[in-house]
Write a protein that holds these residues in place. Sequence first.
Motif, PDB file in Angstrom:
ATOM      1  N   GLU A   1      22.445  -3.903  19.847  1.00 39.35           N
ATOM      2  CA  GLU A   1      21.437  -3.290  18.981  1.00 39.35           C
ATOM      3  C   GLU A   1      21.605  -3.668  17.516  1.00 39.35           C
ATOM      4  OE1 GLU A   1      25.045  -1.237  18.373  1.00 39.35           O
ATOM      5  OE2 GLU A   1      24.069  -1.807  20.246  1.00 39.35           O
TER       6      GLU A   1
ATOM      7  N   GLU B   1      16.544   2.575  12.700  1.00 43.40           N
ATOM      8  CA  GLU B   1      16.968   3.462  13.786  1.00 43.40           C
ATOM      9  C   GLU B   1      15.884   3.651  14.839  1.00 43.40           C
ATOM     10  OE1 GLU B   1      18.555   8.038  14.466  1.00 43.40           O
ATOM     11  OE2 GLU B   1      18.940   7.034  12.540  1.00 43.40           O
TER      12      GLU B   1
ATOM     13  N   ARG C   1      16.336   2.743  18.775  1.00 39.14           N
ATOM     14  CA  ARG C   1      16.151   3.690  19.882  1.00 39.14           C
ATOM     15  C   ARG C   1      15.118   3.159  20.885  1.00 39.14           C
ATOM     16  NH1 ARG C   1      18.798   8.530  19.210  1.00 39.14           N
ATOM     17  NH2 ARG C   1      19.506   8.985  17.082  1.00 39.14           N
TER      18      ARG C   1
ATOM     19  N   LEU D   1      16.888   0.468  22.952  1.00 41.35           N
ATOM     20  CA  LEU D   1      17.782   1.092  23.920  1.00 41.35           C
ATOM     21  C   LEU D   1      16.990   1.667  25.092  1.00 41.35           C
ATOM     22  CD1 LEU D   1      20.120   2.863  21.361  1.00 41.35           C
ATOM     23  CD2 LEU D   1      20.792   0.997  22.874  1.00 41.35           C
ATOM     24  N   GLY D   2      15.846   2.261  24.783  1.00 35.87           N
ATOM     25  CA  GLY D   2      15.000   2.796  25.839  1.00 35.87           C
ATOM     26  C   GLY D   2      14.515   1.708  26.779  1.00 35.87           C
TER      27      GLY D   2
ATOM     28  N   TRP E   1      26.070   1.421  14.972  1.00 38.95           N
ATOM     29  CA  TRP E   1      25.105   2.314  15.607  1.00 38.95           C
ATOM     30  C   TRP E   1      25.620   2.866  16.940  1.00 38.95           C
ATOM     31  CZ3 TRP E   1      20.995   3.701  12.756  1.00 38.95           C
ATOM     32  CH2 TRP E   1      20.602   2.854  11.699  1.00 38.95           C
TER      33      TRP E   1
ATOM     34  N   VAL F   1      24.101   6.232  18.062  1.00 38.07           N
ATOM     35  CA  VAL F   1      22.739   6.195  18.581  1.00 38.07           C
ATOM     36  C   VAL F   1      22.742   5.656  20.011  1.00 38.07           C
ATOM     37  CG1 VAL F   1      20.473   5.124  18.285  1.00 38.07           C
ATOM     38  CG2 VAL F   1      21.715   5.996  16.287  1.00 38.07           C
TER      39      VAL F   1
ATOM     40  N   GLU G   1      23.923   8.407  22.281  1.00 42.38           N
ATOM     41  CA  GLU G   1      22.886   9.435  22.465  1.00 42.38           C
ATOM     42  C   GLU G   1      21.804   8.970  23.439  1.00 42.38           C
ATOM     43  OE1 GLU G   1      23.431  11.023  17.852  1.00 42.38           O
ATOM     44  OE2 GLU G   1      21.509  10.184  18.506  1.00 42.38           O
ATOM     45  N   GLU G   2      21.315   7.751  23.244  1.00 42.63           N
ATOM     46  CA  GLU G   2      20.213   7.270  24.080  1.00 42.63           C
ATOM     47  C   GLU G   2      20.651   7.000  25.515  1.00 42.63           C
ATOM     48  OE1 GLU G   2      16.953   7.098  23.331  1.00 42.63           O
ATOM     49  OE2 GLU G   2      17.500   8.058  21.436  1.00 42.63           O
TER      50      GLU G   2
ATOM     51  N   LYS H   1      21.019  10.287  27.361  1.00 40.42           N
ATOM     52  CA  LYS H   1      19.734  10.876  27.763  1.00 40.42           C
ATOM     53  C   LYS H   1      19.230  10.321  29.096  1.00 40.42           C
ATOM     54  CE  LYS H   1      17.967  11.624  23.040  1.00 40.42           C
ATOM     55  NZ  LYS H   1      16.926  11.175  22.074  1.00 40.42           N
TER      56      LYS H   1
ATOM     57  N   ASN I   1      25.602  13.086  13.716  1.00 41.98           N
ATOM     58  CA  ASN I   1      25.938  13.145  15.136  1.00 41.98           C
ATOM     59  C   ASN I   1      26.705  14.418  15.478  1.00 41.98           C
ATOM     60  OD1 ASN I   1      28.163  12.404  17.375  1.00 41.98           O
ATOM     61  ND2 ASN I   1      26.239  11.367  17.810  1.00 41.98           N
TER      62      ASN I   1
END
Length: 431
Positions: free
Chosen positions: A218, A224, A228, A231-232, A261, A264, A267-268, A271, A306
């Motif tokens: 990334e 940001e 994201r 990453l998705g 990063w 991030v 986090e992604e 999820k 974070n």
Amino acid sequence: MKKRGRQEDAADETLMSETVSPLNKGMGALDREMPIDDIGRLGWNLLREDLSLPAAVLYEEKMAHNLKWMQQFIEAYGMKLAPHGKTTMAPKLFARQLQTGAWGITLATAHQTRVAHEHGVRRVLMANQLVGKQNMATVARLLEDTEFEYFCLVDSAENVEQLGSFFRAEGRRLNVLIEVGVEGGRTGVRDRSQLDAVLDSLERWRKQIRLSGIELFEGVLDNEASIRGFLGRAVGTARELARTKRFDRAPFLLSGAGSAWYDVVAEEFSKAEFGDAAEIVLRPGCYLTHDVGAYRTAQQRIQSQNPAAKRMQAGLQPALQVWAYVQSVPEKQRAIVAMGKRDAAFDSGLPTPALHYRLRAEAPKPAPPAWELTKMMDQHSYLRIGEGDDIQVGDMIGFDISHPCLTFDKWRYLSVLDANYKVMDVVQTYF
């Protein structure tokens, strides 16, 4: 206490044989080669001028803090850590990272992979494409070690065809991850047609090439929201390939995260809720020594935003410095320091004066905030000072750096210091 594994034990055994040469910079007054493990028993101290400056040094307490901090962060998300070894290319530091809980070591080239394997590392994620006869041959030889687990990236049918043909002839099977990329970025599959071409080629070579997961970097983006979204997309690709049973590894790997990063990415990927179906591996490398430039800025963002980082003790600490002498004070507001582009990184900002030491003083003092490097040449740096500042030829200055990767690669040996500037150990690099 964490149970030691075969990687840690093998690394320790190999590292015992390393020696320090008196012909390399940054060492003390050696007159012969000496085993690295003997250096810590010599009683050298930076402040007694037992090292020949300029010298790059590491601070043990800060490194130990950073190792623990990052491992705790990764574990808070239930993920794995494979720190990027190209930052230091120091097998002794690889061993420290593995001993602290790292899943494996990330590397960028076949040569780096060989260095790591020779020093006991038994799991490597090569976050790059494997291209070229000799590079493939190097990896094939390493795979003769049945305990060695290796992954590389693919993003084109052409590369898959080359790998398949070579490893069929060698009688070896290769683990690969499909790299997802972005338009205008670095490597990686850009669109659906490229992905389909890679998948079709992988299907033809399934006996030789084992599709093991999805990877991205990334850090080619700096926004940001874009990161994201990227990453998705990777998560969506992984989900599709898992559903259609294209992965030959269970759990499949999902990997990303440089040093800026990683929060991030955590986090992604969290999820996505893949559970036991995926082994999520993050790859920051600069955390071990940190810096006072771009990575400090990134860490400040992480600490403030974070949730996992907020719950932890003080964040990452800069653990790498380059020390040098003041060699001339030719003008009232300029001193010349005997350190240059051959000694410290300069691509992401010039080194920052942090500590000032006058010989036989009790301890270094913080450098005046107004002191600033304005220019670096090969072996010299221009230090702006204030008129009347207390600075003399022979004074020692400790510089914090920005971008540890391009400082490490200028040093064959780096001394490890305790809180009193005593040399505890020496690490050797293999650039």
